[in-house]
Design a protein around this motif. Structure first.
Motif, PDB file in Angstrom:
ATOM      1  N   LEU A  29      29.993  41.717  39.902  1.00 22.06           N
ATOM      2  CA  LEU A  29      28.978  40.855  39.298  1.00 22.06           C
ATOM      3  C   LEU A  29      28.527  41.403  37.947  1.00 22.06           C
ATOM      4  O   LEU A  29      28.291  40.638  37.009  1.00 22.06           O
ATOM      5  N   ALA A  30      28.418  42.722  37.830  1.00 21.90           N
ATOM      6  CA  ALA A  30      28.071  43.325  36.539  1.00 21.90           C
ATOM      7  C   ALA A  30      29.187  43.095  35.521  1.00 21.90           C
ATOM      8  O   ALA A  30      28.914  42.809  34.352  1.00 21.90           O
ATOM      9  N   ALA A  31      30.425  43.215  35.946  1.00 26.55           N
ATOM     10  CA  ALA A  31      31.551  42.937  35.047  1.00 26.55           C
ATOM     11  C   ALA A  31      31.571  41.471  34.639  1.00 26.55           C
ATOM     12  O   ALA A  31      31.883  41.148  33.486  1.00 26.55           O
ATOM     13  N   MET A  32      31.209  40.589  35.545  1.00 24.52           N
ATOM     14  CA  MET A  32      31.163  39.167  35.233  1.00 24.52           C
ATOM     15  C   MET A  32      30.116  38.888  34.161  1.00 24.52           C
ATOM     16  O   MET A  32      30.375  38.159  33.199  1.00 24.52           O
ATOM     17  N   VAL A  33      28.938  39.492  34.298  1.00 28.35           N
ATOM     18  CA  VAL A  33      27.890  39.309  33.292  1.00 28.35           C
ATOM     19  C   VAL A  33      28.349  39.855  31.945  1.00 28.35           C
ATOM     20  O   VAL A  33      28.119  39.236  30.905  1.00 28.35           O
ATOM     21  N   LYS A  37      28.761  37.548  28.663  1.00 28.42           N
ATOM     22  CA  LYS A  37      27.865  37.824  27.539  1.00 28.42           C
ATOM     23  C   LYS A  37      28.631  38.273  26.293  1.00 28.42           C
ATOM     24  O   LYS A  37      28.397  37.771  25.203  1.00 28.42           O
ATOM     25  N   GLU A  38      29.549  39.189  26.446  1.00 27.17           N
ATOM     26  CA  GLU A  38      30.221  39.779  25.289  1.00 27.17           C
ATOM     27  C   GLU A  38      31.431  38.973  24.823  1.00 27.17           C
ATOM     28  O   GLU A  38      31.664  38.824  23.641  1.00 27.17           O
ATOM     29  N   SER A  44      35.807  34.493  34.279  1.00 26.82           N
ATOM     30  CA  SER A  44      35.348  35.624  35.079  1.00 26.82           C
ATOM     31  C   SER A  44      34.324  35.188  36.107  1.00 26.82           C
ATOM     32  O   SER A  44      34.155  35.850  37.129  1.00 26.82           O
ATOM     33  N   LEU A  45      33.650  34.080  35.860  1.00 26.83           N
ATOM     34  CA  LEU A  45      32.703  33.554  36.839  1.00 26.83           C
ATOM     35  C   LEU A  45      33.413  33.233  38.137  1.00 26.83           C
ATOM     36  O   LEU A  45      32.955  33.592  39.223  1.00 26.83           O
ATOM     37  N   LEU A  46      34.559  32.599  38.033  1.00 25.94           N
ATOM     38  CA  LEU A  46      35.336  32.270  39.222  1.00 25.94           C
ATOM     39  C   LEU A  46      35.960  33.508  39.847  1.00 25.94           C
ATOM     40  O   LEU A  46      35.880  33.716  41.057  1.00 25.94           O
ATOM     41  N   LEU A  47      36.541  34.351  39.013  1.00 25.98           N
ATOM     42  CA  LEU A  47      37.279  35.504  39.521  1.00 25.98           C
ATOM     43  C   LEU A  47      36.359  36.582  40.082  1.00 25.98           C
ATOM     44  O   LEU A  47      36.571  37.069  41.187  1.00 25.98           O
ATOM     45  N   CYS A  48      35.330  36.956  39.339  1.00 28.37           N
ATOM     46  CA  CYS A  48      34.473  38.072  39.744  1.00 28.37           C
ATOM     47  C   CYS A  48      33.321  37.655  40.643  1.00 28.37           C
ATOM     48  O   CYS A  48      32.598  38.509  41.144  1.00 28.37           O
TER      49      CYS A  48
END
Length: 94
Positions: A29-33, A37-38, A44-48
């Motif tokens: 979830l942190a990687a998704m954010v 953001k960056e 990544s929303l779907l994957l992570c």
């Protein structure tokens, strides 16, 4: 009946699979954010967001039903989520 020569080895394996799979959910979830953001990468929303939850469910269910294959598949899915996300992000950026 022992598993890999010890009495508690199966219980230990199932517990570690469950703990690592559930622990991967906040990391993903942190990687998704970060990706959203960056990089603006909304895949990544779907994957992570989906894969780690499925992996945690498989690992928890595998421990409660004492099914080593289900717990191991949950752990494998949890471990493979972040490298898959990084590879897909690099392919999209290229």
């Amino acid at each position: 009946m022992s598993f890999f020569g010890g009495v508690n080895d199966l219980e230990l394996f199932l517990s570690r699979c469950r703990i690592m799979s559930v622990g991967s959910v906040p990391v993903c979830l942190a990687a998704m954010v970060f990706f959203i953001k960056e990089e603006g990468w909304y895949f990544s929303l779907l994957l992570c967001c989906v894969l780690p939850v499925i992996a945690a469910y498989l690992a928890i269910r595998g421990k409660s039903e004492i099914r080593a294959g289900m717990a191991a598949s949950g752990l494998a899915l949890a471990v493979a989520t972040l490298p898959l996300a990084f590879v897909l992000a690099s392919l999209e950026g290229a």
